[in-house]
Enzyme design. Structure first.
Site, mmCIF file in Angstrom:
data_model
loop_
_atom_site.group_PDB
_atom_site.id
_atom_site.type_symbol
_atom_site.label_atom_id
_atom_site.label_comp_id
_atom_site.label_asym_id
_atom_site.label_seq_id
_atom_site.Cartn_x
_atom_site.Cartn_y
_atom_site.Cartn_z
ATOM 1 N N GLU A 89 -4.772 4.221 8.838
ATOM 2 C CA GLU A 89 -5.694 5.272 9.257
ATOM 3 C C GLU A 89 -6.562 4.825 10.438
ATOM 4 O O GLU A 89 -6.851 5.612 11.341
ATOM 5 C CB GLU A 89 -6.585 5.682 8.082
ATOM 6 N N PRO A 294 7.179 -6.861 4.093
ATOM 7 C CA PRO A 294 6.554 -6.223 2.926
ATOM 8 C C PRO A 294 5.278 -5.489 3.320
ATOM 9 O O PRO A 294 4.526 -5.945 4.187
ATOM 10 C CB PRO A 294 6.255 -7.408 1.996
ATOM 11 N N ARG A 295 5.046 -4.367 2.687
ATOM 12 C CA ARG A 295 3.819 -3.615 2.953
ATOM 13 C C ARG A 295 2.591 -4.456 2.645
ATOM 14 O O ARG A 295 1.586 -4.387 3.340
ATOM 15 C CB ARG A 295 3.805 -2.320 2.109
ATOM 16 N N GLY A 336 -0.275 -7.167 11.318
ATOM 17 C CA GLY A 336 -0.513 -6.801 12.702
ATOM 18 C C GLY A 336 0.647 -7.060 13.650
ATOM 19 O O GLY A 336 0.466 -7.008 14.866
ATOM 20 N N GLU A 337 1.854 -7.330 13.122
ATOM 21 C CA GLU A 337 2.992 -7.620 13.985
ATOM 22 C C GLU A 337 4.129 -6.607 13.834
ATOM 23 O O GLU A 337 5.239 -6.874 14.266
ATOM 24 C CB GLU A 337 3.525 -9.023 13.706
ATOM 25 N N ASN A 361 4.807 5.693 7.807
ATOM 26 C CA ASN A 361 4.898 6.348 9.114
ATOM 27 C C ASN A 361 6.291 6.181 9.723
ATOM 28 O O ASN A 361 6.725 5.064 10.022
ATOM 29 C CB ASN A 361 3.838 5.745 10.041
ATOM 30 N N GLU A 364 6.441 5.601 14.082
ATOM 31 C CA GLU A 364 6.248 4.301 14.728
ATOM 32 C C GLU A 364 7.572 3.686 15.184
ATOM 33 O O GLU A 364 7.695 3.292 16.352
ATOM 34 C CB GLU A 364 5.486 3.353 13.795
#
EC number: 2.4.99.12
Length: 452
Positions: A89, A294-295, A336-337, A361, A364
């Site tokens: 978000e 992994p999330r 962040g990658e 999403n 992306e």
């Protein structure tokens, strides 16, 4: 704020409280009880925060922000506050923040979020001059401290952040509130309908509600939202995810042209499926490399155990292990990658969708020329999934067998894979005007903010 604005805010709050007659009276009573209980229960919440701190889920250097206290001075002049829960978000708000900075330079911008990972990401990606704070916990004292210090003229909340003390106190303090990218899952809609007076009272404090889809708009209206429109999904306005060029070049050299696919944002129950699909596909593609992101990276060690129990060779990014010719699975367990992995792979399965999590999403990877696959569980992004599927920009698979079959086809037929990726990229490009619609809807509220 000038008296006219205060009267307008009070009228807005009154409409939220008075709509619904007896139901609204019940709602006010419930929220008064909630406020009393959260005030009495403040010591328990502080204990809970300390427990989260020991688990690394709170920031030890900024824990006071969760209690509405800050070391930062408030900038002079009007301030707009934007709030999002977590990483996805907050990232979706970045294009809007950049647009506001460019078009409304007289406004100071404050961004709040609730997780350590989102704060770290915002430290890297927020434009210069935008302040980040942790959102206060929903205690009356913490909320009051936050609002008294920052005094936002406008508050923009993303998706479904319905904290009663925060919303009601901000509205009553004169902050115009906007719900942006409003989202109501089918399960939430069914639950909220059973307590409609409560959610209607909260929604009544928003001057404007922008739903992410027509279905969400209908649900929000039925639950009691007033001024409601469908601007589209704000996530569609985000620029393509970036990647570190040096890291990308190094990984491409390690992969050395091997066929590969990416399982992104996987959840518990999906990693086993990915491992089995990999084993089956190697009969046709012996040098196949599978990437798993992994999330929740804290699951990485458990995932590694699952993979190694299936006799698969794993290289793990957080351990600094390189991809070699023997590597079956590259476990990308860093934050962040994701842009790096989407640049690296051209076939992407988006997880959280073979298990009933609701998906993630899909735009992306589409923006980075990937052929995109998803499972059947896409309720969190239903409008996006339906639109992409109707446009031929998405492959939806029902189960492990269909995932294996579709991957086998795309790995073998590069023409079909490239065509699917091009269609997905074209669809993503057509959605990008959502930011213009959001700014147009916000303009009347922005014009009301005194800048002198």
């Amino acid at each position: 704020m000038p008296p006219e604005a205060e009267r307008s805010d009070q009228g807005k709050a009154d409409r939220g409280r008075d709509a619904g007659g007896l139901g609204s009276t019940v709602a006010r009573t419930v929220f008064a009880g909630y406020r009393l209980l959260t005030g009495i229960g403040a010591p328990l919440v502080r204990t809970y925060l300390r427990r989260r701190l020991t688990r690394g889920r709170e920031d030890p250097f900024r824990i006071e922000e969760r209690l509405g206290r800050t070391k930062l001075a408030r900038p002079e002049g009007p301030l707009v506050w934007l709030h999002a829960a977590s990483v996805g978000e907050t990232v979706s708000l970045l294009p809007l923040i950049e647009r506001l900075q460019r078009e409304q330079p007289a406004l100071s911008l404050l961004m709040t979020s609730g997780t350590v990972t989102s704060a770290k990401l915002m430290a890297e990606r927020l434009p210069a001059g935008v302040i980040h704070q942790y959102v206060p916990v929903d205690l009356p004292g913490a909320v009051a401290g936050f609002l008294d210090h920052w005094r936002p003229a406008l508050g923009i909340m993303v998706e479904s952040e319905f904290w009663p003390n925060l919303i009601r106190s901000a509205s009553q303090a004169g902050t115009e509130l906007v719900l942006l990218n409003g989202r109501v899952s089918p399960a939430s809609y069914r639950s909220w309908r059973r307590v409609r007076p409560l959610i209607a009272e909260l929604l009544g404090h928003f001057s404007l509600v922008m739903a992410r889809s027509p279905q969400d708009q209908a649900h929000l209206r039925d639950l009691g939202a007033g001024d409601t429109l469908c601007a589209g999904d704000l996530k569609a306005a985000a620029p393509p995810l970036s990647a570190d060029p040096a890291a990308l070049e190094r990984l491409r050299a390690e992969i050395a042209g091997r066929p590969l696919w990416l399982a992104a944002s996987t959840h518990s129950g999906e990693d086993e499926i990915v491992a089995q699909v990999h084993r089956m596909l190697t009969a046709l593609h012996p040098s196949l490399l599978t990437l798993i992101v992994p999330r929740h990276p804290n699951r990485a060690e458990a995932i590694r155990e699952i993979l190694e129990a299936k006799q698969l060779t794993v290289a793990q990014r957080s351990r600094g292990e390189a991809i070699t010719g023997d590597t079956d699975i590259y476990l990308a367990d860093t934050m962040g990658e994701m842009g790096l992995w989407y640049h690296l792979a051209n076939i992407v399965f988006v997880g959280g969708s073979l298990v009933p999590t609701g998906g993630h999403n899909l735009l992306e990877p589409a923006k980075l020329d990937c052929a995109v696959l998803t499972g059947p569980h896409t309720t969190n992004f239903s409008q996006m999934a339906e639109g992409m599927q109707a446009a031929g920009a998405l492959c939806q698979v029902a189960d492990e067998g269909e995932l294996q079959k579709t991957l086998a086809t795309l790995l073998a037929d590069t023409g079909r894979r490239d065509a699917l990726a091009a269609t997905a990229a074209g669809y993503a490009d057509r959605q990008a005007d959502v930011l213009g619609r959001v700014m147009k809807a916000l303009d009347p509220l922005l014009q009301k903010i005194p800048t002198a």
